[in-house]
Write an enzyme that holds these catalytic residues in place. Structure first.
Site, PDB file in Angstrom:
ATOM      1  N   SER A  25       0.852  -1.192   0.000  1.00  6.20           N
ATOM      2  CA  SER A  25       0.000   0.000   0.000  1.00  6.20           C
ATOM      3  C   SER A  25       0.888   1.241   0.000  1.00  6.20           C
ATOM      4  O   SER A  25       2.028   1.190  -0.477  1.00  6.20           O
ATOM      5  CB  SER A  25      -0.934  -0.033   1.223  1.00  6.20           C
ATOM      6  OG  SER A  25      -1.893   0.995   1.142  1.00  6.20           O
ATOM      7  N   ASN A  26       0.403   2.357   0.517  1.00  4.37           N
ATOM      8  CA  ASN A  26       1.181   3.605   0.593  1.00  4.37           C
ATOM      9  C   ASN A  26       0.757   4.367   1.847  1.00  4.37           C
ATOM     10  O   ASN A  26      -0.218   3.991   2.504  1.00  4.37           O
ATOM     11  CB  ASN A  26       0.968   4.427  -0.696  1.00  4.37           C
ATOM     12  CG  ASN A  26      -0.494   4.766  -0.891  1.00  4.37           C
ATOM     13  OD1 ASN A  26      -1.093   5.430  -0.069  1.00  4.37           O
ATOM     14  ND2 ASN A  26      -1.084   4.273  -1.970  1.00  4.37           N
ATOM     15  N   PRO A  27       1.467   5.448   2.207  1.00 10.70           N
ATOM     16  CA  PRO A  27       1.194   6.093   3.514  1.00 10.70           C
ATOM     17  C   PRO A  27      -0.001   7.045   3.550  1.00 10.70           C
ATOM     18  O   PRO A  27      -0.158   7.780   4.524  1.00 10.70           O
ATOM     19  CB  PRO A  27       2.482   6.898   3.774  1.00 10.70           C
ATOM     20  CG  PRO A  27       3.395   6.652   2.637  1.00 10.70           C
ATOM     21  CD  PRO A  27       2.628   6.048   1.533  1.00 10.70           C
TER      22      PRO A  27
END
Ligand code: C5P
Length: 221
Positions: A25-27
């Site tokens: 995923s990503n932040p």
């Protein structure tokens, strides 16, 4: 009497799973998308909010559609897009997914360490291909360098009306920050360097710039 503007906003990250307990995923925290939803409610717009997994309470009054993966975001966007006047695609879509996903937790001993990825199809592009005349499309571009060039290229490639570019290498802007500094690029060629501010302030300024094009559309229908 004119009906309220109907706005479709996507927010937060998407997740792509290797197996039921592991994902990439990503932040993204969803703060910018949720601020846009709040600002749209404040402007008395009707808001459909499609949200990836975030730790924020939804603004009171939105129609919330929770999703997790890019495929779910794609499907929900296509369900809701036909009835919106403006789409603001703020979600940080995870661009890649494991080519193979396992239905059960994979044991470390048998894990395939060289994971192969495949692209997650561009949702915004697929929506711009089915847009009706008058629908306004806004994308976001999170970049760490050559921001203006990449943003303009995306505006063109995805056939958007506007793109909001933010420099995610700064600590006071982009992912997880409560403040943001963005530049808005229009299909018509104008560039607006917005005043830095809280994400809600930035969201309100953005909607104020989009609103005149929407009002014109509404009076045409
Ligand atoms: O190409 P890039 O991912 O930087 O473009 C960002 C914009 O495109 C954002 O508005 C994002 O929500 C959208 N996007 C999408 N589908 C993808 C990747 C990005 O709709 N697979």
């Amino acid at each position: 009497m004119t009906r309220p503007i109907r706005c479709l906003i996507t927010a937060g990250p998407t997740r792509e799973f290797f197996d039921p307990v592991r994902f990439i995923s990503n932040p993204s925290t969803g703060k910018m998308g949720y601020a846009l939803a709040q600002a749209a409610l404040d402007a008395a717009w009707t808001v459909d909010l499609i949200s990836g997994p975030v730790a924020l309470p939804p603004p009171q009054g939105v129609n919330l559609y929770p999703i997790t993966t890019g495929a779910e975001l794609h499907e929900t966007c296509h369900d809701l897009f036909p009835s919106c006047d403006i789409l603001i695609m703020c979600a940080a879509v995870c661009d890649m997914r494991p080519a193979q996903s396992h239905p059960h937790k994979v044991k470390k001993e048998t894990f395939e360490w060289n994971v192969r990825f495949e692209p997650v199809p561009d949702i915004l592009k697929s929506l711009s291909n089915v847009r009706k005349p008058g629908q306004v499309l806004v994308g976001f571009a999170a970049e760490t360098r050559d921001i203006a060039e990449y943003a303009r290229r995306k505006l063109e490639e995805k056939n958007l009306d506007w793109i909001v570019a933010n420099d995610v290498s700064r600590s006071d802007a982009g992912f997880a920050s409560d403040t943001n500094t963005v530049t808005l690029y229009a299909r018509t060629g104008e560039t607006y360097a917005l005043q830095p501010g809280t994400k809600l302030e930035v969201a309100s300024s953005l909607l104020a710039l989009f609103a005149p094009t929407l009002s014109r559309t509404q009076s045409n229908t």
